[in-house]
Design a protein around this motif. Structure first.
Motif, short mmCIF file in Angstrom:
data_model
loop_
_atom_site.label_atom_id
_atom_site.label_comp_id
_atom_site.label_asym_id
_atom_site.label_seq_id
_atom_site.Cartn_x
_atom_site.Cartn_y
_atom_site.Cartn_z
N ALA A 188 0.83 -1.21 0.00
CA ALA A 188 0.00 0.00 0.00
C ALA A 188 0.86 1.26 0.00
O ALA A 188 0.46 2.30 -0.55
CB ALA A 188 -0.93 0.00 1.21
N VAL A 189 2.05 1.17 0.59
CA VAL A 189 2.96 2.32 0.60
C VAL A 189 3.39 2.66 -0.82
O VAL A 189 3.44 3.82 -1.21
CB VAL A 189 4.18 2.03 1.49
CG1 VAL A 189 5.20 3.17 1.41
CG2 VAL A 189 3.75 1.82 2.94
N SER A 190 3.70 1.62 -1.62
CA SER A 190 4.11 1.87 -3.00
C SER A 190 2.93 2.29 -3.86
O SER A 190 3.08 3.11 -4.78
CB SER A 190 4.80 0.64 -3.59
OG SER A 190 3.95 -0.48 -3.61
N LEU A 191 1.73 1.76 -3.59
CA LEU A 191 0.55 2.18 -4.33
C LEU A 191 0.28 3.67 -4.12
O LEU A 191 -0.19 4.37 -5.02
CB LEU A 191 -0.68 1.38 -3.89
CG LEU A 191 -0.78 -0.08 -4.36
CD1 LEU A 191 -2.04 -0.71 -3.81
CD2 LEU A 191 -0.76 -0.17 -5.88
N ILE A 196 9.44 2.97 -3.53
CA ILE A 196 9.49 2.01 -4.63
C ILE A 196 8.80 0.72 -4.20
O ILE A 196 8.61 0.46 -3.01
CB ILE A 196 10.93 1.73 -5.08
CG1 ILE A 196 11.77 1.12 -3.95
CG2 ILE A 196 11.60 2.99 -5.60
CD1 ILE A 196 13.16 0.71 -4.38
N SER A 197 8.43 -0.10 -5.17
CA SER A 197 7.65 -1.29 -4.88
C SER A 197 8.40 -2.24 -3.97
O SER A 197 9.62 -2.43 -4.10
CB SER A 197 7.29 -2.03 -6.18
OG SER A 197 6.44 -1.25 -6.98
N VAL A 198 7.67 -2.84 -3.05
CA VAL A 198 8.23 -3.87 -2.19
C VAL A 198 8.32 -5.16 -3.00
O VAL A 198 7.49 -5.39 -3.90
CB VAL A 198 7.35 -4.06 -0.93
CG1 VAL A 198 6.02 -4.69 -1.27
CG2 VAL A 198 8.07 -4.86 0.13
N PRO A 199 9.34 -6.01 -2.78
CA PRO A 199 9.46 -7.24 -3.57
C PRO A 199 8.24 -8.16 -3.44
O PRO A 199 7.46 -8.07 -2.49
CB PRO A 199 10.73 -7.89 -3.01
CG PRO A 199 11.54 -6.74 -2.51
CD PRO A 199 10.54 -5.79 -1.95
N TYR A 200 8.12 -9.06 -4.40
CA TYR A 200 7.03 -10.02 -4.48
C TYR A 200 6.99 -10.89 -3.22
O TYR A 200 8.04 -11.28 -2.69
CB TYR A 200 7.24 -10.87 -5.72
CG TYR A 200 6.07 -11.72 -6.16
CD1 TYR A 200 4.82 -11.15 -6.42
CD2 TYR A 200 6.23 -13.08 -6.38
CE1 TYR A 200 3.77 -11.92 -6.86
CE2 TYR A 200 5.19 -13.87 -6.81
CZ TYR A 200 3.95 -13.29 -7.06
OH TYR A 200 2.90 -14.07 -7.49
N PRO A 201 5.81 -11.26 -2.72
CA PRO A 201 5.73 -12.04 -1.48
C PRO A 201 6.07 -13.52 -1.63
O PRO A 201 6.12 -14.23 -0.62
CB PRO A 201 4.27 -11.85 -1.05
CG PRO A 201 3.53 -11.60 -2.32
CD PRO A 201 4.47 -10.81 -3.18
#
Length: 334
Positions: A188-191, A196-201
């Motif tokens: 949600a922070v990156s949205l 920057i986007s957090v890596p894939y879970p």
């Protein structure tokens, strides 16, 4: 301290070096040319196979100032607090289990090492090297280049405090169920365009069918079993879920404002050099933006994928799906 970043697919290397006099980091883009650049353009095989690592005919070195008004801008990620502030190194997965790093067999072998090393070796079994490193060295490594080593480097450099760093508890949550509440909170922070986007879970970001198809195509071309013109693009193998969760495309049904905020904030959030042309487009201030600036943004959103003017740049995101593109244009048209 000097570090290099290289991946096949484009003719450049990213470089960072610590300035001996100031202690600050200086970033550079090293680009190279080959004969195919003069013979009508380099095909996929010349960019994605071992060919890209040989036969350079010329090179250029650009400082971070040279590229700051382009899609290669180093500071958009490495200067997260904005223009004029301290630059940092980036490693979003700074703690065990380092879900997207390999090799990693030091102390405890990680799931990423089991999965990703196997995928890498399947595709590159017939290559001699990758990025100048022998494939055998990668295959037999214990911890060289591992997440643990890179973590140690960043900690030694005083870079342990990473913005929106991947929470290591995500792995256990993702294994236990279909989603991770911790990851969703970070995503949600990156949205919101605040990091920057957090890596894939999950460990594997690929679509299994696409990966198998492109691996087979790659092996056929490098062994001579298929013509080089038949090579499929190895850069296009993300699953639909990974594309959304890596921030390459917006979530389906996102509003126009949400689409623009997510995909444009990295370079257009008002934190960059105010003297640059791109500073006129501040996605965090859509309501205060001039009509002229909005119309230019609409024009660039509609540019074809092959155009260097297209926004968002293909290095940063995929082409916007039709519905989300329409929503973004509608928002800018207000």
């Amino acid at each position: 301290m000097t570090a290099l970043g290289f991946v096949r697919g484009e003719p450049f290397v990213e470089v960072v070096s610590r300035d001996l006099s100031t202690g600050d980091y200086n970033f550079y883009l090293f680009t190279f040319e080959r004969q195919c650049d003069y013979d009508g353009g380099c095909d996929l095989a010349s960019l994605l196979t071992e060919e890209v690592e040989h036969g350079w005919t010329a090179f250029s070195i650009y400082s971070e100032e040279d590229v700051e008004n382009t899609s290669f801008d180093c500071r958009s990620c490495h200067q997260p607090d904005g223009y004029g502030t301290k630059k940092i190194l980036r490693m979003q997965e700074l703690e065990f289990p380092w879900m997207h790093w390999f090799p990693q067999r030091f102390v405890q072998r990680t799931e990423s090492d089991r999965v990703l090393t196997a995928q890498f070796l399947e595709a590159h079994a017939r290559d001699a090297q990758y990025g100048g490193i022998p494939i055998a060295a990668i295959q037999n490594a214990i911890d060289e280049g591992s997440g643990a080593h890179l973590e140690a480097l960043l900690v030694a450099e005083g870079q342990a405090a990473q913005p929106n760093a991947f929470d290591p508890r995500i792995e256990a949550e993702a294994k236990a169920g279909s989603s991770s509440a911790i990851w969703e909170k970070q995503f949600a922070v990156s949205l919101a365009g605040d990091s920057i986007s957090v890596p894939y879970p999950l460990v594997d970001v690929t679509d299994p069918a696409l990966r198998a198809e492109r691996t087979r195509s790659y092996l056929d071309v490098v062994t001579g079993a298929a013509p080089r013109q038949s090579l499929l693009d190895l850069r296009d193998l993300f699953s639909a879920d990974a594309k959304v969760k890596l921030g390459l495309v917006p979530p389906p049904g996102a509003s126009g404002r949400a689409v623009l905020t997510q995909l444009c904030s990295r370079c257009h959030d008002g934190r960059g050099n105010p003297a640059l042309n791109r500073a006129k487009f501040n996605v965090k201030d859509l309501d205060g933006m001039s009509r002229e600036t909005k119309d230019k943004a609409i024009f660039r959103l509609q540019e074809p994928a092959t155009s260097p003017l297209r926004m968002p740049p293909w290095r940063a995101a995929d082409a916007l799906p039709p519905a989300e593109l329409a929503a973004a244009i509608e928002e800018l048209a207000k």
